[in-house]
Write a protein that holds these residues in place. Structure first.
Motif, short mmCIF file in Angstrom:
data_model
loop_
_atom_site.label_atom_id
_atom_site.label_comp_id
_atom_site.label_asym_id
_atom_site.label_seq_id
_atom_site.Cartn_x
_atom_site.Cartn_y
_atom_site.Cartn_z
N MET D 1 53.33 -37.05 79.44
CA MET D 1 52.40 -38.17 79.21
C MET D 1 53.16 -39.43 78.82
SD MET D 1 49.15 -38.40 76.70
CE MET D 1 48.70 -36.79 77.38
N GLY D 2 52.78 -40.56 79.44
CA GLY D 2 53.51 -41.79 79.19
C GLY D 2 52.86 -42.65 78.13
N LYS D 3 53.61 -43.61 77.69
CA LYS D 3 53.10 -44.58 76.73
C LYS D 3 53.42 -45.97 77.23
CE LYS D 3 52.90 -41.78 72.67
NZ LYS D 3 53.07 -41.69 71.22
N ILE D 4 52.60 -46.91 76.84
CA ILE D 4 52.89 -48.30 77.17
C ILE D 4 52.61 -49.15 75.95
CG2 ILE D 4 50.59 -48.58 78.22
CD1 ILE D 4 52.03 -50.71 80.03
N GLY D 5 53.60 -49.95 75.58
CA GLY D 5 53.47 -50.76 74.39
C GLY D 5 52.73 -52.06 74.67
N VAL D 6 51.78 -52.38 73.81
CA VAL D 6 50.92 -53.54 74.01
C VAL D 6 51.16 -54.59 72.94
CG1 VAL D 6 48.52 -54.33 74.11
CG2 VAL D 6 49.13 -52.08 75.01
N GLY D 7 51.31 -55.82 73.39
CA GLY D 7 51.29 -56.96 72.48
C GLY D 7 50.06 -57.79 72.79
N LEU D 8 49.42 -58.29 71.75
CA LEU D 8 48.19 -59.07 71.96
C LEU D 8 48.33 -60.42 71.26
CD1 LEU D 8 45.14 -59.60 72.55
CD2 LEU D 8 44.62 -58.10 70.63
N ILE D 9 48.03 -61.49 71.99
CA ILE D 9 48.05 -62.82 71.38
C ILE D 9 46.62 -63.32 71.22
CG2 ILE D 9 49.09 -65.12 71.44
CD1 ILE D 9 50.94 -64.16 73.68
N GLY D 10 46.21 -63.55 70.00
CA GLY D 10 44.87 -64.08 69.74
C GLY D 10 43.98 -63.07 69.05
N ASN D 23 42.24 -50.20 71.98
CA ASN D 23 42.12 -49.13 70.99
C ASN D 23 41.25 -47.98 71.48
OD1 ASN D 23 42.56 -48.18 68.23
ND2 ASN D 23 40.35 -48.50 68.00
N ALA D 24 40.25 -48.31 72.30
CA ALA D 24 39.25 -47.30 72.68
C ALA D 24 39.56 -46.59 73.98
CB ALA D 24 37.88 -47.97 72.79
N VAL D 25 40.40 -47.17 74.81
CA VAL D 25 40.48 -46.70 76.19
C VAL D 25 40.88 -45.23 76.32
CG1 VAL D 25 42.83 -47.57 76.57
CG2 VAL D 25 41.29 -47.28 78.52
N SER D 26 41.81 -44.76 75.52
CA SER D 26 42.22 -43.36 75.65
C SER D 26 41.12 -42.42 75.21
CB SER D 26 43.47 -43.09 74.82
OG SER D 26 44.59 -43.68 75.43
N GLY D 27 40.40 -42.82 74.18
CA GLY D 27 39.30 -41.99 73.72
C GLY D 27 38.24 -41.83 74.78
N VAL D 28 37.94 -42.93 75.45
CA VAL D 28 36.88 -42.89 76.47
C VAL D 28 37.37 -42.19 77.74
CG1 VAL D 28 35.45 -44.29 77.99
CG2 VAL D 28 35.77 -44.98 75.59
N PHE D 29 38.56 -42.55 78.19
CA PHE D 29 38.99 -42.11 79.52
C PHE D 29 40.00 -40.96 79.51
CE2 PHE D 29 37.25 -46.24 80.61
CZ PHE D 29 36.63 -45.98 81.82
N GLY D 30 40.59 -40.66 78.31
CA GLY D 30 41.69 -39.70 78.36
C GLY D 30 42.80 -40.37 79.16
N GLY D 31 43.31 -39.74 80.15
CA GLY D 31 44.29 -40.40 81.00
C GLY D 31 45.71 -40.10 80.57
N GLU D 32 46.61 -40.25 81.52
CA GLU D 32 48.01 -39.86 81.30
C GLU D 32 48.80 -40.92 80.54
OE1 GLU D 32 49.51 -36.88 82.04
OE2 GLU D 32 47.38 -36.40 82.26
N LEU D 33 48.42 -42.16 80.74
CA LEU D 33 49.18 -43.25 80.12
C LEU D 33 48.43 -43.75 78.89
CD1 LEU D 33 51.68 -45.07 80.50
CD2 LEU D 33 50.22 -46.62 81.83
N LYS D 34 49.09 -43.68 77.73
CA LYS D 34 48.43 -44.08 76.48
C LYS D 34 48.97 -45.41 76.00
CE LYS D 34 46.59 -39.92 75.95
NZ LYS D 34 45.23 -39.70 76.43
N PRO D 35 48.10 -46.34 75.70
CA PRO D 35 48.59 -47.60 75.13
C PRO D 35 49.01 -47.40 73.67
CG PRO D 35 46.21 -47.64 75.32
CD PRO D 35 46.66 -46.35 75.92
N GLU D 36 50.10 -48.01 73.33
CA GLU D 36 50.50 -48.08 71.91
C GLU D 36 50.32 -49.51 71.46
OE1 GLU D 36 53.63 -44.98 70.12
OE2 GLU D 36 54.50 -46.62 71.28
N LEU D 37 49.55 -49.72 70.43
CA LEU D 37 49.28 -51.07 69.96
C LEU D 37 50.44 -51.50 69.05
CD1 LEU D 37 46.62 -49.92 71.07
CD2 LEU D 37 45.42 -51.37 69.43
#
Lengths: 377, 377, 377, 377
Positions: D1-10, D23-37
């Motif tokens: 399972m992969g991860k992707i790091g997220v930066g948010l401006i604003g 924050n919600a996307v993995s909970g809703v969709f599961g999925g192989e790629l998980k965002p890391e905030l």
């Protein structure tokens, strides 16, 4: 800033809904108390592990009892089938955990009473998942009623209808067996009563009639098998304020998907709502020029808190899952000692007592006074 | 081409409505039998004369009995207050006239029975003014039900609500006195039952609960006076086909102006209608792709006869008064021996019997079997 | 009490509609001036005779010119196809008759001008059949605008859509030929403009784009034939008050049956209406508590005259044909010298001038100032 | 399972919306790629820290450029005011980050082009926040169109209206200044065009008219100041498939809160949608018995993926924020090389080019061909 450790049992429809809400609540509401998603429990251990990762739980387990002795966990969400609620809730309370349990409390009234006793004894807080009361527009209705904006409440009509049992060709399932409860009364009755409770309207007397749209269904083997539950129920009731009304519940109502239709007639106006359009409220006030009177359709907006915590623009719409986020925030409020808008086991048992009084009325084909019926229950 | 002479008693709400319909029917429908508007009767002789000219009646009179001996008149329209119906209808029948009487037949069941006896004895035809059954969309519903398009009828919910008695500050009027009948049950109950009859649905058992939104009202002198009628009534019923349903009737329902909301749930679909949008029908059929299912809103159109006799274009809309024109045409059809869609005294008495059975159920706070109740009535 | 003799040419859609209205108007409105239905003209003499009897005309004829010299006739209703309007209207006016002509005046602007000249010369009154302006709710809108209830009118969107030309498999008919006019602009443009005129809103500048949903259709012989008319047209416009808006007209709009959707946005609120729900008006006022704001859906009621002349109860609904009865009553008012709400040839020619200015704009693919365009037309 | 790091401006309206979605996307969709905030950036450093904790970001910063060199971050969400988009997007791309930018790309077309160039050069992926296209019902419309279920698309009408600029008494704000862009065209035009793009409908020619409901507003000092932007715009257009249509955009439309009304007329049916009822779709098919035809109102359901990932029951309703969760999931799909449904800078620039072509058309008061206009832009 405080933290509260959360354990969740179940990963189905409501399990996911709880998980999403626990995960989202701080983002939406901010707030001083932050939930920490500690453990997700689910019989299937692999599924538990996978969903824990999706939902953001630190750990997972195949045995929910693991949570009981975990000092990191202060509250347990119970989203398993109804028959498991009593055992889980009671043990959790005895272990010193707060309990957040999906509605209804239990299939039997006796079990529900045991849950309440355990709650009282534990000194812990309890919360039931009556999410529809959390709609900002439902709060708006409550505020309007308490401010007397439509005068005295004279009559309330509630309809809750879906069609998941409407197909006569669907096979006999557990929901057609007596072990699952009365039928529509459990599935929908408690929800509609919770709305009345949330609006501070209290049923005193009931006359109930339950019906079976389909007397039998084929089982897996193709044999006709009697249906034991009532997919539809109608209840006439009297309220403590002198008003009256009806519940009409039907889980075999083709075409209805998530209908909870409310009509409240007062001495100065009326209010109409339908959950299938959960972002709209219709209000009629008997004032001013007759040529201008009519129902005003109000779209959910930041003026209806806590809609504003989700979206700063009016008319953009909340969804069903957002109601659970509001519910979880109310729980956090309650745990911090703030005023909250929730149904605990104390209120919850009166809801379930009402359901049993309704069933009694059906059996007797007669009006039943709720209070004495509950005392002898 | 034949002619039929018409006498009309009354110039109020329904008097005007009858007059307009008798005057318009040939223009709308053509037809072999033409009504001749012979005499208009009204206590106030001057008013009778003035309105006769407006409505196109050849003569007018202050004494309705003048019509009885008039050989030019073959049918008499009775639109006076309910308490006058029995005397007028019976004398008209005895004088050999057909009778077209506004609903309900009579305040008392005994009087209604006398009217029926007179009708049977006379050999003349009788017609009751249940105009809502004449809506082309109502015929469409009937056709759908009889063709089994939504399968077996499982549950029917009927609501009829207006707000002409909703203001608690309105003074005590004749409608609040027991002499006027039960209340909502007479005003609205008979209409809703007529719709069931028109749809070939027959009530066998009833459980009724009537309520008084306001226990008292001020009289002209400013003194509080007890309200004797029930402005709201709720009825649970069972149908002869095994289905069930409810009537919810309320003439104190703020915001509702002409609501007759119908929900029919069947084993293959459902139908929804509201008289306030009398040119729309909503139909749900449980077939095909789930992603495409929903209620189809059908606008009244030439495909729904006799809409086509009024307007050749769909979606342009009939009005309330047009229903009376259709009713009058059905009467002309019946008088010519054609098949017609009407409620005569035979069917009408069963409607009123039902109302009395409902009132009995309220008094007994119990379910009442309609058939035996009527035999002992 | 006075009488006015009526002659009617035509027995089709609008011929019947006129006949019903002339026949009903006294019954509905009473009034001092009573129409006498003298002669019905129709090319087919037998049909004329049959329908005269149905509609209540004393005489019938196969030659409309018979009416011109008939001293019993003071007003002539013209409901024939548009190309016959000029000749009939002009001769009727020259014969000293008032003229009541269905819209539009004429296919060509030149002919419309000749009709106006004839009207001016005759000193007789003229009336055009713009029935939609007679809806009591349309009057309500006008009153609201003139009272400034929604402030300055900033933007108006009008859509008129039906689907009688929507089927690409329908054969080439006269409506696809250039001789029938522009297409949607004639059929629907004039109606929508009449509503603006009735609301005292005046178009000064137009930018029009007409389109052909189907470039060709099969003729009876099965050969493809070019469509010459535009079944759809869109117009952007500027109003004399500084506001602006659009007309969107489409007679190939599947699903729309009698849609005339109006949206009026003002500086203090907005108004929304749809002819398919002709008994409903939606009004938004930007005042009071934000949490209570929304569109109020007002049902047509006695408070919106002359609804009260048809039905004394609110929310019971007028129909399309009732609008014609109101129109005829306005004509009778006008003939008695009372204030009336009608479009005569003077106003009517400005409506048709606008249509021609729109067509010019389409040809030039440019904005067109209406006033100079009409002067050079 | 992969991860992707997220930066948010604003952290404003859209900042929060992005945060909730990530924050919600993995909970809703599961999925192989998980965002890391990973990091939340916001000028106000304290606010950044507080909201980072609420939203679940590991770190926070007062300087968005901190993210550029952070190897933990692979994608940057940009939700700042439009004028900051170009600089941030270009630098992020140059730093080797994927870019997820709120619409529109930039106030000036030149800047948008620079952003596209940077994207092409970087080889990184770009995504624009056109969330309305993510509604499951919008996908359903697209599928219906591509399957030809309503035949050829003949005409499309799009209206987008809100009332946040409707009050004439509101003071002159930045949105009334020319520096903020054209007005409604930027705010709403791009959204409506994105819907057309998502439905595979392409505008070739435009005729635009922009208007100012209020010519001036008071500034803070109480002086009248000219309004430079156009709060309303109307556009007629032709599509590449031969069809045509309109955009009507108004941010001063009292009563409208989140209206995006769509009407699509085809040769075999039509589709109607309104964002204010985002869980409903109306479909008319010209087939079968005329007496049964009408618009079918389809409620959003699991049969319309990915609704099923949110709720397993039909008719329960998604909310506005759920659309963003779907959008983020599409981004994750895209990043994994799966088919996705998104608007990147390539498509995005054509949307903004269209807006500029519309403005040009307004200036010239003439039809403008889009393709050549963009080449010379």
């Amino acid at each position: 800033m405080g933290k509260i450790g959360v354990g969740l049992i179940g990963t189905g429809y409501m399990g996911k809904c709880h998980a999403l809400a626990w995960n989202a609540v701080s983002g939406v509401f901010g707030g001083e108390l932050k939930p920490e998603l500690v453990t997700l429990a689910e019989v299937n251990e692999e599924l538990a592990a996978a969903r824990a990762q999706d939902f953001g739980f630190a750990r997972s387990t195949g045995d929910w009892r693991d949570m009981l002795s975990d000092p990191d966990i202060q509250i347990i969400s119970i989203t398993t089938p109804n028959q498991f609620h009593p055992q889980m809730a009671i043990e959790a309370l005895e272990a010193g955990k707060h309990v957040y349990c999906e509605k209804p409390m239990a299939p039997s009234f006796t079990d529900a009473q045991k849950m309440l006793e355990a709650a009282r004894k534990s000194g812990k807080k309890t919360f039931l998942g009556y999410n529809y009361i959390q709609n900002p527009l439902m709060r708006r209705i409550r505020d309007m009623l308490s401010a007397g904006e439509i005068g005295d409440v004279l009559q309330v009509r509630l309809e809750m209808d879906e069609d998941f049992m409407a197909n006569p060709d669907d096979i006999w399932s557990i929901k057609s067996g007596a072990a699952s409860g009365y039928g529509a009364l459990d599935d929908f009755g408690v929800h509609t009563i919770s709305l009345l409770v949330a609006l501070d309207l209290h049923i005193e007397k009931v006359m109930c009639h339950m019906t079976k749209p389909y007397a039998s269904r084929k089982d897996c083997a193709g044999n006709q098998k009697s249906v034991e539950t009532y997919d539809a129920a109608t209840v006439m009731f009297e309220l403590s304020n002198g008003g009256n009304g009806t519940l009409q519940l039907n889980r075999s109502a083709w075409g209805r998907k998530g209908r909870i239709a409310i009509q409240i007639f007062g001495s100065k106006g009326s209010i109409v709502y339908d959950q299938e359009r959960m972002n709209e409220l219709k209000v009629y006030k008997a004032q001013g020029n007759t040529a201008e009177q009519g129902y005003t359709t109000i779209l959910a907006a930041p003026a209806h808190p806590p809609y504003d915590r989700f979206i700063p623009a009016p008319g953009h719409g909340l969804g069903f899952n957002d109601l659970k986020i509001i519910e979880v925030n109310e729980i956090l409020m309650s745990l911090q000692g703030h005023k909250s808008h929730l149904i605990d086991f104390e209120k919850g048992i009166s809801i379930e007592g009402l359901v049993h009084a309704m069933a009694l009325s059906h059996d007797q084909a007669a009006w039943v006074d709720v209070a004495p019926a509950l005392q002898t229950a």
